[in-house]
Design a protein around this motif. Structure first.
Motif, mmCIF file in Angstrom:
data_model
loop_
_atom_site.group_PDB
_atom_site.id
_atom_site.type_symbol
_atom_site.label_atom_id
_atom_site.label_comp_id
_atom_site.label_asym_id
_atom_site.label_seq_id
_atom_site.Cartn_x
_atom_site.Cartn_y
_atom_site.Cartn_z
ATOM 1 N N PRO A 379 0.803 -1.224 0.000
ATOM 2 C CA PRO A 379 0.000 0.000 0.000
ATOM 3 C C PRO A 379 0.834 1.272 0.000
ATOM 4 O O PRO A 379 0.479 2.251 -0.664
ATOM 5 C CB PRO A 379 -0.837 -0.124 1.275
ATOM 6 N N ALA A 380 1.935 1.286 0.749
ATOM 7 C CA ALA A 380 2.749 2.497 0.804
ATOM 8 C C ALA A 380 3.358 2.822 -0.551
ATOM 9 O O ALA A 380 3.435 3.992 -0.953
ATOM 10 C CB ALA A 380 3.845 2.345 1.861
ATOM 11 N N ASP A 381 3.789 1.798 -1.283
ATOM 12 C CA ASP A 381 4.360 2.036 -2.616
ATOM 13 C C ASP A 381 3.278 2.398 -3.619
ATOM 14 O O ASP A 381 3.474 3.266 -4.473
ATOM 15 C CB ASP A 381 5.125 0.796 -3.078
ATOM 16 N N ALA A 382 2.135 1.733 -3.540
ATOM 17 C CA ALA A 382 1.039 2.054 -4.459
ATOM 18 C C ALA A 382 0.518 3.465 -4.235
ATOM 19 O O ALA A 382 0.090 4.144 -5.186
ATOM 20 C CB ALA A 382 -0.091 1.044 -4.298
ATOM 21 N N ALA A 383 0.566 3.947 -2.988
ATOM 22 C CA ALA A 383 0.037 5.278 -2.662
ATOM 23 C C ALA A 383 0.849 6.402 -3.270
ATOM 24 O O ALA A 383 0.401 7.553 -3.286
ATOM 25 C CB ALA A 383 -0.022 5.446 -1.144
ATOM 26 N N ARG A 384 2.037 6.093 -3.792
ATOM 27 C CA ARG A 384 2.818 7.132 -4.469
ATOM 28 C C ARG A 384 2.201 7.528 -5.807
ATOM 29 O O ARG A 384 2.595 8.526 -6.401
ATOM 30 C CB ARG A 384 4.249 6.650 -4.680
ATOM 31 N N TRP A 385 1.265 6.718 -6.289
ATOM 32 C CA TRP A 385 0.655 6.935 -7.596
ATOM 33 C C TRP A 385 -0.779 7.419 -7.440
ATOM 34 O O TRP A 385 -1.489 7.011 -6.528
ATOM 35 C CB TRP A 385 0.657 5.628 -8.393
ATOM 36 N N ALA A 386 -1.210 8.248 -8.371
ATOM 37 C CA ALA A 386 -2.620 8.643 -8.395
ATOM 38 C C ALA A 386 -3.496 7.457 -8.786
ATOM 39 O O ALA A 386 -4.632 7.321 -8.312
ATOM 40 C CB ALA A 386 -2.821 9.800 -9.371
ATOM 41 N N TRP A 387 -2.963 6.592 -9.647
ATOM 42 C CA TRP A 387 -3.662 5.368 -10.066
ATOM 43 C C TRP A 387 -2.606 4.383 -10.516
ATOM 44 O O TRP A 387 -1.596 4.752 -11.134
ATOM 45 C CB TRP A 387 -4.627 5.651 -11.218
ATOM 46 N N LEU A 388 -2.832 3.089 -10.216
ATOM 47 C CA LEU A 388 -1.870 2.065 -10.605
ATOM 48 C C LEU A 388 -2.608 0.782 -10.937
ATOM 49 O O LEU A 388 -3.433 0.299 -10.162
ATOM 50 C CB LEU A 388 -0.874 1.806 -9.473
ATOM 51 N N GLY A 389 -2.316 0.241 -12.111
ATOM 52 C CA GLY A 389 -2.881 -1.032 -12.535
ATOM 53 C C GLY A 389 -1.781 -2.024 -12.838
ATOM 54 O O GLY A 389 -0.638 -1.640 -13.141
ATOM 55 N N TYR A 390 -2.132 -3.309 -12.787
ATOM 56 C CA TYR A 390 -1.096 -4.342 -12.907
ATOM 57 C C TYR A 390 -1.666 -5.642 -13.455
ATOM 58 O O TYR A 390 -2.804 -5.997 -13.202
ATOM 59 C CB TYR A 390 -0.492 -4.630 -11.536
ATOM 60 N N LYS A 391 -0.818 -6.360 -14.176
ATOM 61 C CA LYS A 391 -1.006 -7.789 -14.471
ATOM 62 C C LYS A 391 0.356 -8.366 -14.804
ATOM 63 O O LYS A 391 1.114 -7.798 -15.590
ATOM 64 C CB LYS A 391 -1.960 -8.025 -15.649
ATOM 65 N N GLY A 392 0.665 -9.477 -14.195
ATOM 66 C CA GLY A 392 1.921 -10.156 -14.483
ATOM 67 C C GLY A 392 1.684 -11.634 -14.674
ATOM 68 O O GLY A 392 0.558 -12.084 -14.905
ATOM 69 N N GLY A 393 2.741 -12.396 -14.555
ATOM 70 C CA GLY A 393 2.623 -13.832 -14.686
ATOM 71 C C GLY A 393 3.922 -14.508 -14.319
ATOM 72 O O GLY A 393 4.991 -13.893 -14.369
ATOM 73 N N SER A 394 3.826 -15.773 -13.927
ATOM 74 C CA SER A 394 5.036 -16.520 -13.590
ATOM 75 C C SER A 394 4.775 -18.010 -13.694
ATOM 76 O O SER A 394 3.642 -18.482 -13.582
ATOM 77 C CB SER A 394 5.508 -16.184 -12.171
ATOM 78 N N GLU A 395 5.828 -18.723 -13.939
ATOM 79 C CA GLU A 395 5.897 -20.169 -13.837
ATOM 80 C C GLU A 395 7.373 -20.487 -13.674
ATOM 81 O O GLU A 395 8.215 -19.583 -13.785
ATOM 82 C CB GLU A 395 5.304 -20.858 -15.071
ATOM 83 N N PRO A 396 7.749 -21.715 -13.367
ATOM 84 C CA PRO A 396 9.173 -22.005 -13.207
ATOM 85 C C PRO A 396 9.985 -21.549 -14.419
ATOM 86 O O PRO A 396 9.696 -21.925 -15.558
ATOM 87 C CB PRO A 396 9.198 -23.531 -13.045
ATOM 88 N N GLY A 397 10.979 -20.710 -14.148
ATOM 89 C CA GLY A 397 11.837 -20.186 -15.213
ATOM 90 C C GLY A 397 11.342 -18.911 -15.852
ATOM 91 O O GLY A 397 12.040 -18.332 -16.694
ATOM 92 N N ARG A 407 0.952 9.146 -12.576
ATOM 93 C CA ARG A 407 1.614 9.845 -11.488
ATOM 94 C C ARG A 407 0.717 10.931 -10.913
ATOM 95 O O ARG A 407 -0.298 11.302 -11.505
ATOM 96 C CB ARG A 407 2.922 10.475 -11.995
ATOM 97 N N ARG A 408 1.123 11.463 -9.766
ATOM 98 C CA ARG A 408 0.323 12.507 -9.132
ATOM 99 C C ARG A 408 0.394 13.827 -9.884
ATOM 100 O O ARG A 408 -0.444 14.703 -9.665
ATOM 101 C CB ARG A 408 0.738 12.669 -7.670
ATOM 102 N N ASP A 409 1.357 13.954 -10.812
ATOM 103 C CA ASP A 409 1.378 15.138 -11.669
ATOM 104 C C ASP A 409 0.561 14.944 -12.938
ATOM 105 O O ASP A 409 0.535 15.817 -13.815
ATOM 106 C CB ASP A 409 2.816 15.535 -12.016
ATOM 107 N N GLY A 410 -0.114 13.796 -13.060
ATOM 108 C CA GLY A 410 -0.974 13.517 -14.210
ATOM 109 C C GLY A 410 -0.313 12.726 -15.316
ATOM 110 O O GLY A 410 -1.004 12.242 -16.226
ATOM 111 N N GLN A 411 1.002 12.572 -15.283
ATOM 112 C CA GLN A 411 1.726 11.861 -16.335
ATOM 113 C C GLN A 411 1.474 10.352 -16.243
ATOM 114 O O GLN A 411 1.519 9.764 -15.160
ATOM 115 C CB GLN A 411 3.224 12.130 -16.215
#
Length: 447
Positions: A379-397, A407-411
């Motif tokens: 939460p502390a890291d996400a709160a640095r952003w005005a909005w943050l979205g994510y999707k990742g993925g993993s498997e062995p290797g 960003r909070r400046d709109g960028q």
């Protein structure tokens, strides 16, 4: 199911036990225990005082039994706690001071602790009953002193195997690259491919071909995920499937949604969103197909797939459809080491993912809230952003992480990276930490 419940479920799973061992140095997660309030009046906890005591418990061994509740110490024994704190001191230098203490109520809040080379953020939860020992502590972020994007890039590049990444500023034109390494190199991206399914759903709903409230039967349950325990053909809205697919990476939701929308239409999103080498990636596999192809019993099909072009692979899927099912997958066969990650996978270069994220930013208004359900960082890291979205993925290797942030400046910024190692497991915790460092810098560095 809450994010915390889902996380604990994953940690208890066959593969999750391996991940849990890697994640402990990065993330100490304990759920706050709801304790009953005695009928008599209780003295209010002194939250700042407990925060100050946290510094002493982090600085040197000793006093854990007085500071932590038995509930905490049952989950994290003193020896394990001391190993964690020693590791933080080794990584970040001597502890220097208590930073900001921000209560969000009488028993919970956030605490920053400063080390010589980093500031660590924690979520600290106290028992409501005296003596108000600590029942929950979670590492929510690490901000290294003197860190730069160039240092993060060097640390990513030093990982064993193949690493490719890109960060870009997004606006009216094409993405502007901020940081990159092998940014046009196709990489295995695991469940990151589900963003293409989400993009097709966003396109179809915007075009009036589909509605988010449309019902699709859960007809393609995969071998893992919460929906694998649902009844056959359970009615699901397209929105519910998309949320499970993105926030929980539920494989059954992904397979059901991909086939409900039409594989061909999802495949077409690669060209529409700017994938530079769609022939390398098509046709997109369902998760069941991908892991069935990795099974030893299907080695003949795997070999044919590896040497085929896109049209031949499509024909092979049509020819072999009856051989692929969740029941034919033995997760143990693919849980302990990389299997065919250079051929039986989903492939995209970092800039392909940047262009996909940019397309979703511009055209996926209703899809963006789904991407923000699980930002994959504290939460502390996400709160640095005005909005943050994510999707990742993993498997062995394989591990891949893809962030879209405002960003909070709109960028707007996109950050994506993939690490592939066909010879060994990847260190998911180390990769996650590097991505958090990059996100922290991108949130406040002049671009």
């Amino acid at each position: 199911m809450t994010k915390e419940e889902w996380t604990l479920k994953q940690l208890r799973s066959h593969r999750g036990r391996r991940i849990a061992a890697a994640l402990w140095p990065l993330l100490l997660l304990l759920l706050a225990v709801l304790l009953p309030h005695p009928a008599e009046a209780q003295p209010a906890p002194d939250y700042p005082a407990r925060a100050a005591q946290l510094v002493e418990r982090l600085r040197a061994p000793g006093g854990e039994e007085d500071f932590f509740s038995p509930v905490f110490l049952n989950a994290v024994p003193v020896a394990q706690w001391r190993a964690l704190t020693e590791g933080w001191r080794k990584d970040h230098g001597p502890l220097t001071a208590l930073g900001a203490v921000t209560p969000d109520g009488p028993t919970s809040g956030s605490v920053e602790v400063r080390y010589a080379r980093a500031t660590l953020g924690f979520q600290l939860v106290l028992a409501p009953a005296a003596p108000h020992r600590v029942i929950g502590l979670r590492l929510t972020g690490v901000k290294q002193a003197g860190d730069t994007l160039a240092k993060v890039a060097a640390d990513l590049a030093a990982l064993p195997g193949n690493v490719a990444f890109a960060a870009a500023r997004l606006g009216d034109g094409a993405p502007t690259v901020i940081l990159a390494r092998d940014a046009e190199r196709p990489m295995a991206v695991a469940s990151s491919f589900k963003l293409y399914v989400l993009a097709e759903l966003a396109r179809a709903t915007a075009a009036g071909e589909r509605r988010w409230s449309d019902i699709a039967p859960l007809a393609h349950r995969s071998f893992s995920g919460r929906l694998s325990r649902y009844p056959d053909n359970a009615p699901m809205t397209l929105h519910s499937l998309a949320a499970a697919m993105i926030a929980e990476s539920d494989n059954g939701a992904s397979d059901t949604l991909m086939l409900a929308l039409g594989r061909g239409k999802v495949d077409a999103m690669l060209a529409l969103t700017g994938h530079a080498a769609p022939d390398r990636a098509l046709p997109l596999l369902t998760t069941t197909e991908a892991f069935a192809l990795k099974m030893p019993a299907h080695r003949d099909l795997r070999d044919r797939w590896a040497s085929a072009d896109a049209s031949q692979r499509a024909a092979l899927l049509a020819e072999s459809a009856g051989r692929f099912s969740a029941s034919s997958i033995d997760v143990g066969q693919v849980a302990e080491k990389p299997v065919a990650i250079d051929s039986i996978e989903w492939f995209a270069a970092p800039m392909d993912m940047v262009r996909l994220l940019d397309w979703l930013r511009a055209h996926g208004d209703d899809a963006l809230p789904i991407m923000a359900i699980n930002p994959a960082i504290g939460p502390a890291d996400a709160a640095r952003w005005a909005w943050l979205g994510y999707k990742g993925g993993s498997e062995p290797g394989v591990i891949a992480m893809n962030f879209l942030g405002q960003r909070r400046d709109g960028q707007w910024v996109a950050l994506t990276a993939s690490w592939n190692n066909p010879a060994a497991l990847v260190d998911e915790a180390a990769f996650h930490a590097l991505m958090v460092r990059a996100l922290t810098l991108l949130s406040n560095t002049a671009l």
